[in-house]
Design a protein around this motif. Structure first.
Motif, PDB file in Angstrom:
ATOM      1  N   ILE A  39      56.814  54.180  31.701  1.00 28.67           N
ATOM      2  CA  ILE A  39      57.795  53.231  32.269  1.00 28.67           C
ATOM      3  C   ILE A  39      57.208  52.424  33.417  1.00 28.67           C
ATOM      4  N   ALA A  40      56.098  52.895  33.985  1.00 27.38           N
ATOM      5  CA  ALA A  40      55.453  52.090  35.043  1.00 27.38           C
ATOM      6  C   ALA A  40      55.074  50.716  34.494  1.00 27.38           C
ATOM      7  N   GLN A  41      54.779  50.646  33.191  1.00 22.31           N
ATOM      8  CA  GLN A  41      54.428  49.358  32.576  1.00 22.31           C
ATOM      9  C   GLN A  41      55.618  48.769  31.827  1.00 22.31           C
ATOM     10  N   ALA A  42      56.282  49.619  31.037  1.00 23.08           N
ATOM     11  CA  ALA A  42      57.253  49.119  30.055  1.00 23.08           C
ATOM     12  C   ALA A  42      58.659  48.987  30.630  1.00 23.08           C
ATOM     13  N   GLY A  43      58.909  49.594  31.775  1.00 20.22           N
ATOM     14  CA  GLY A  43      60.266  49.620  32.321  1.00 20.22           C
ATOM     15  C   GLY A  43      61.173  50.441  31.409  1.00 20.22           C
ATOM     16  N   THR A  44      62.459  50.446  31.729  1.00 23.09           N
ATOM     17  CA  THR A  44      63.416  51.151  30.877  1.00 23.09           C
ATOM     18  C   THR A  44      64.291  50.105  30.179  1.00 23.09           C
ATOM     19  N   THR A  45      65.197  50.572  29.320  1.00 25.97           N
ATOM     20  CA  THR A  45      65.978  49.641  28.501  1.00 25.97           C
ATOM     21  C   THR A  45      67.474  49.857  28.737  1.00 25.97           C
ATOM     22  N   LEU A  46      68.268  49.479  27.744  1.00 29.26           N
ATOM     23  CA  LEU A  46      69.723  49.561  27.901  1.00 29.26           C
ATOM     24  C   LEU A  46      70.206  50.997  28.135  1.00 29.26           C
TER      25      LEU A  46
END
Ligand code: NAP
Length: 393
Positions: free
Chosen positions: A264-271
């Motif tokens: 998640i450091a790169q991709a972030g989180t989602t809905l």
């Protein structure tokens, strides 16, 4: 020559360009917490140790840290889902005491507060002045993170997630300066985690890994780590939940947690995270469980938009990637919940049906909350996801 096409691993072509940046030194191993002083002395002379209210003391970690560090001060008042005023109070203390680096010992809550303290100590203003990315122009004090939950992976992310007391919502300070300099991962520190916290935080690991794979910002490196994290959680979370003294399961979960943080450091989180915060802040559902309760409806939807990615996840979770993917991913998640002896229905964890429309309206009106989510998201869809999650289907 054509390469074998396997649904067990992601076989998308490489994206034209991507960036992957985790500058944290990762120190992993049983007993490695006793090397804290060496890393601390390399960063400065006066650390501020930031912990939660009880556990760091109860598991002996605070005493072990103080025994190693002569000039350390302690801020031990971090609450779960910490608020901005806690960070500002701790940052004042940090400045008054002349501390030159910060050491977080605890779960995601103390680590996030320690990051905010490290940022506020060098920059003017309050937390609210730094939400979003692009704040903290003067950087941050160096930080060592020692996670005692497995976890959030916050020890390897550039985020500090806080309750903004002005709006009552969770907001994030994002800055590369907030990557901890060192993450010390000693599985022994997690062996007294209560069963409930073990399960809730383990579901957060799974959620972060799964969300990272379908995020609009996923990276090939992150995908490999995320699939590895999914496999480890599927195998070892039930063992850690059943027997907290299972040192292999504890080590595997702490490692998987760190992997999910790198993702998640790169991709972030989602809905999933965007919606889960409402379960936490309005219904008192623990952060990781809140996300776990939303995975099945969201990943049935993701299966329509990223079938190959969801097939790889189904395989990692022990399901059949050649079957109908929406059904398969749901079955995988429900099997895991059954092994954990947890209901997958949000209704069984304190969420009420009459709350859902308002949650959906709030999330739907703030597209920033689902900026990394694939597909076309509408308020109606969000409401349907909440309703499925409520019933656990
Ligand atoms: P937590 O709120 O840090 O801790 C949960 C509970 O576990 C607390 O009661 C804590 O007690 C206790 N605890 C911690 N370690 C323990 C141990 N070894 N033995 C016994 N009890 C222990 O929970 P968390 O799930 O780790 O963190 C959740 C927070 O992290 C949320 O605010 C979430 O938004 C944030 N988060 C941040 C990131 C990021 O990248 N920055 C990523 C994911 C989640 P004490 O309070 O007494 O310590």
């Amino acid at each position: 020559m054509s390469l074998p096409h396997s649904k067990n691993a992601l076989s998308d072509p490489l994206p034209g360009a991507f960036e992957y940046h985790v500058p944290t030194r990762i120190v992993f191993g049983s007993g490695c917490f006793d090397s804290l002083a060496g890393y601390s002395h390399a960063l400065g002379h006066r650390p501020l140790i930031v912990t939660g209210k009880n556990s760091a003391r109860r598991i002996g970690a605070l005493d072990r840290a103080l025994a190693q560090l002569d000039h350390a001060s302690v801020f031990d008042a971090v609450e779960e889902n910490p608020g901005t005023s806690t960070c500002e109070h701790a940052a004042d203390l940090c400045r008054q005491l002349g501390c030159d680096h910060v050491i977080a010992i605890g779960g995601g809550s103390p680590i996030d507060v320690a990051k905010a303290v490290a940022g506020l100590a060098l920059n003017e203003g309050a937390c609210a002045d730094h939400f979003g990315s692009g704040g903290l122009a003067k950087g941050a004090m160096p930080l060592i993170a020692v996670p005692t939950t497995a976890g959030t992976g916050s020890e390897v992310t550039p985020y500090s997630v806080l309750v903004d007391e002005a709006s009552g919502t969770k907001r994030t300070i994002t800055s590369k300066a907030l990557f901890p300099k060192v993450a010390i991962l000693d599985p022994g520190l997690t062996k007294h985690l209560p069963r409930s916290v073990t399960i809730h935080t383990g579901l957060d690991v799974l959620s972060q890994a799964m969300e990272g794979i379908v995020s609009k910002k996923s990276t090939p490196l992150g995908d490999a780590l995320a699939l590895d994290a999914c496999r480890r959680v599927r195998t070892y979370l039930p063992h850690a939940a059943r027997d907290g003294e299972d040192t292999v399961a504890r080590a595997e979960m702490l490692y998987a947690s760190m992997l999910s943080g790198c993702v998640i450091a790169q991709a972030g989180t989602t809905l999933v995270h965007g919606m889960g915060y409402y379960y936490t802040l309005e219904c008192g559902v623990a952060h990781g469980l809140a996300n776990g309760l939303l995975l099945a409806p969201l990943f049935r939807y993701n299966a329509q938009h990223a079938p190959e990615r969801v097939a790889a996840m189904v395989a990692a979770l022990g399901g059949n990637p050649s079957g109908e993917l929406g059904l398969e991913i749901t079955a995988c998640l429900h099997r895991l919940f059954a092994e954990l002896e947890m209901s997958p229905a949000a209704a069984d964890h304190g969420v009420r049906p009459d709350q859902l429309e308002r949650f959906a309206r709030d999330v739907g009106s703030d597209p920033y909350r689902f900026r990394n989510q694939i597909g076309e998201i509408t308020e109606r869809l969000i409401c349907e996801f909440y309703e499925s999650s409520l019933q656990g289907n």
